[in-house]
Design a protein around this motif. Sequence first.
Motif, PDB file in Angstrom:
ATOM      1  N   SER A  25       0.776  -1.201   0.026  1.00 46.57           N
ATOM      2  CA  SER A  25       0.043   0.071   0.047  1.00 46.57           C
ATOM      3  C   SER A  25       0.890   1.274  -0.177  1.00 46.57           C
ATOM      4  O   SER A  25       0.888   2.053   0.891  1.00 46.57           O
ATOM      5  N   PRO A  26       1.599   1.488  -1.179  1.00 43.05           N
ATOM      6  CA  PRO A  26       2.550   2.639  -0.955  1.00 43.05           C
ATOM      7  C   PRO A  26       1.775   3.909  -1.123  1.00 43.05           C
ATOM      8  O   PRO A  26       0.714   4.012  -1.655  1.00 43.05           O
ATOM      9  N   GLU A  27       2.459   4.723  -1.092  1.00 37.80           N
ATOM     10  CA  GLU A  27       1.976   6.266  -1.089  1.00 37.80           C
ATOM     11  C   GLU A  27       1.555   6.227  -2.656  1.00 37.80           C
ATOM     12  O   GLU A  27       0.699   6.862  -2.968  1.00 37.80           O
ATOM     13  N   ASP A  81       6.026  -2.266   4.598  1.00 39.50           N
ATOM     14  CA  ASP A  81       6.484  -1.027   4.888  1.00 39.50           C
ATOM     15  C   ASP A  81       6.937  -0.117   3.513  1.00 39.50           C
ATOM     16  O   ASP A  81       7.781   0.542   3.992  1.00 39.50           O
ATOM     17  N   VAL A  82       6.494  -0.607   2.816  1.00 38.32           N
ATOM     18  CA  VAL A  82       7.036   0.252   1.456  1.00 38.32           C
ATOM     19  C   VAL A  82       6.421   1.654   1.216  1.00 38.32           C
ATOM     20  O   VAL A  82       4.967   1.501   1.337  1.00 38.32           O
ATOM     21  N   ALA A  83       6.977   2.749   1.155  1.00 37.04           N
ATOM     22  CA  ALA A  83       6.234   4.123   0.902  1.00 37.04           C
ATOM     23  C   ALA A  83       6.046   4.224  -0.679  1.00 37.04           C
ATOM     24  O   ALA A  83       5.371   4.900  -0.937  1.00 37.04           O
ATOM     25  N   VAL A  84       7.272   3.871  -1.304  1.00 36.48           N
ATOM     26  CA  VAL A  84       7.252   4.242  -2.943  1.00 36.48           C
ATOM     27  C   VAL A  84       8.091   3.212  -3.513  1.00 36.48           C
ATOM     28  O   VAL A  84       8.709   2.731  -2.991  1.00 36.48           O
ATOM     29  N   ILE A  85       7.240   2.972  -4.713  1.00 34.83           N
ATOM     30  CA  ILE A  85       7.988   1.779  -5.612  1.00 34.83           C
ATOM     31  C   ILE A  85       8.225   2.515  -6.682  1.00 34.83           C
ATOM     32  O   ILE A  85       7.401   3.197  -7.403  1.00 34.83           O
ATOM     33  N   ILE A  86       9.503   2.533  -7.476  1.00 36.05           N
ATOM     34  CA  ILE A  86       9.783   2.730  -8.514  1.00 36.05           C
ATOM     35  C   ILE A  86       9.790   1.543  -9.530  1.00 36.05           C
ATOM     36  O   ILE A  86      10.377   0.564  -9.445  1.00 36.05           O
ATOM     37  N   ASP A  87       9.126   1.678 -10.650  1.00 38.95           N
ATOM     38  CA  ASP A  87       8.636   0.775 -11.701  1.00 38.95           C
ATOM     39  C   ASP A  87       9.238   1.047 -12.886  1.00 38.95           C
ATOM     40  O   ASP A  87       9.004   1.990 -13.587  1.00 38.95           O
ATOM     41  N   VAL A  88      10.599   0.249 -13.190  1.00 33.99           N
ATOM     42  CA  VAL A  88      11.244   0.452 -14.326  1.00 33.99           C
ATOM     43  C   VAL A  88      11.044  -0.175 -15.616  1.00 33.99           C
ATOM     44  O   VAL A  88      11.470  -0.192 -16.557  1.00 33.99           O
TER      45      VAL A  88
END
Length: 578
Positions: free
Chosen positions: A51-53, A101-108
């Motif tokens: 549930s990242p921001e 505990d994940v705030a942001v995921i960078i998807d490349v």
Amino acid sequence: MTTASTGPAPGPAPGPSPASGSGPVGPTEVGPGDARYEALRRGFNQRWIASPEYVVVAAGTADVVAALGTFLTRTAGGSSPGRITVRSGGHCYENFVCGDDVAVIIDVSSMNGVYYDPRMDAYCVEAGATNWETITQLHRRYGLAVPGGSCYSVGAGGHISGGGFGLLSRLHGLTVDHLYAVEVVTVRDLTHAEVTVARKDSSEPALRDLWWAHTGGGGGNFGVVTRYWFRGLPQPPAQVLTRALSWDWGMFKRDRDKFKGLVRRYGEFFEGERTGEGPDILREFDWHDMFTLLKLTNHAAGKVGLVLQLDGTREDSIERLNRFLDWLAPEDTYPQTPFDVQVGEHPALYDHFVPTRLPWLTATQNLNGSGPSRCGKYKSAYHTANFTERQLDAIFDRLTDETYTNDQALLQVDSYGGRINDVDPSATAVPQRSSVLKLQYQAYWTWGEDANHDGVYDYQDALADPSIAEPHLTWIRDFYEDVYMETGGVPVVPDPDPDQDRNPDPNVLDEVNTDGCYVNYPDVDLGDSAHNASDQPWYHLYYGANYARLQRAKAYWDPRNVFRHAQSIELPGTQRRE
Ligand SMILES: Cc1cc2nc3c(=O)[nH]c(=O)nc-3n(C[C@H](O)[C@H](O)[C@H](O)COP(=O)(O)OP(=O)(O)OC[C@H]3O[C@@H](n4cnc5c(N)ncnc54)[C@H](O)[C@@H]3O)c2cc1C
């Protein structure tokens, strides 16, 4: 460190470029409420839904730099607790990308170019390229291949950094054996992100460490990989010869010794290839082109499967295929049937029951399934020698356990060795260079019950009733711990580094037939004393004596531990047993 070392890449500029550019308005942020959010907050394994921001969809290296810059600014201002993670193909087996505990995921995954880069004199694979994009682009345009995995949807970002192993590896080694350079966006001082190109022949030791750390150190450890470059890539065989067959589980259930004989001979063959012993056919032919997957399924699948691939351009291939099968499982005592059931990641392969010669690319497309997107738990082991009799009994007992019937659970035993073992254990971060078999224990399931009574099956049922996963987790754990019972329930490394904080018993270790675990098949149980009673911590099982150099790279390139997960490389002096 020179400016040139950490500045823009000598290859295509790390900012906008035709192959790796930014979107028209920079990185795209997808947050709750966006129709894409549900899909982007999870990967392939439906056990892990974060549930990242927001999720950043990066279209180029500049987008990654910008996304990290935003995250650092927010972190400094105290407004973004939690981890930042990176995803390429989304196939992580554990919750390293999509944890709570994940705030942001960078998807490349949009950074998926594959091309020859004249400025690097090397072939570039961008981190978001899937296996299928990499395979098709390298082969159709250049006639080349990376000798890594073939399952179509796996991403280069995680797959290559963890080693990369597949049907061509016995012929041509691991993918990382051909890695020349890597572009990584790192965060060294918590104020800004910087783009670094590290090469195998970089003059700076820290750069060589960063390159080396990406030859098997695993993803999510040092920064965001944006591109890999390769030199010396092999040409795959123009044609391959394949077969897929199976044996009825009923036959084996009635005759334990028959099952054990099959698996014992399979192990004897690949052990013999290494030792010079084993059946005569090993000395009559060269077998490095033959790759095999033995699918020791749960009895509920009804069939034990075998998939084989050989170089179809060799005149002796059909003779070798037949001689191998005659030795392994003579048809008069092991009647063959088509492998017409889908188990795990591979599709049913009915058409390959007869020896089938196809162009390599075509055959790869037939074998490149990833299976359905569902819940899964995995464990792995490298074996340096054949199974013991007790291990064979444990495998038989666990696969025929009448209290666990799941036609999507199996132990897959892949052939290993060949050219992989020609490489020194410290030349790359993959230390397992004397194994002959590579094992992957797998259990798959779907939610299976409408636990929250809303009329549909989805992840919310697992939240409402976590016990849905329990039978599967219990079976795979008990299976694994039984097979490796003599060594604390895990496949220990036989030659432990005396500098590590462990207390090895040489009397036991001299006899082991295992060599640790594959970091690309991560298993958090290895860090849990309830499941790992050996004296070897998880990092030793993955990296052996190579861990110290990985820690040195971590200390230099990510000293604030920005990139972290449950089994990320630790800063020196912070080793955790669990
Ligand atoms: C169906 C299936 C088949 C497979 N077959 C094979 C096989 O044949 N051979 C084999 O060797 N392995 C195989 N694997 C294992 C596979 O190599 C790993 O799961 C791999 O880590 C997946 O990479 P990904 O990019 O798809 O996953 P992701 O979930 O995106 O990433 C996995 C890890 O790498 C990190 N990571 C991803 N991208 C980056 C990046 N750009 N920079 C830094 N870190 C990054 C993530 O943070 C995470 O920790 C298979 C897996 C599956 C699910």
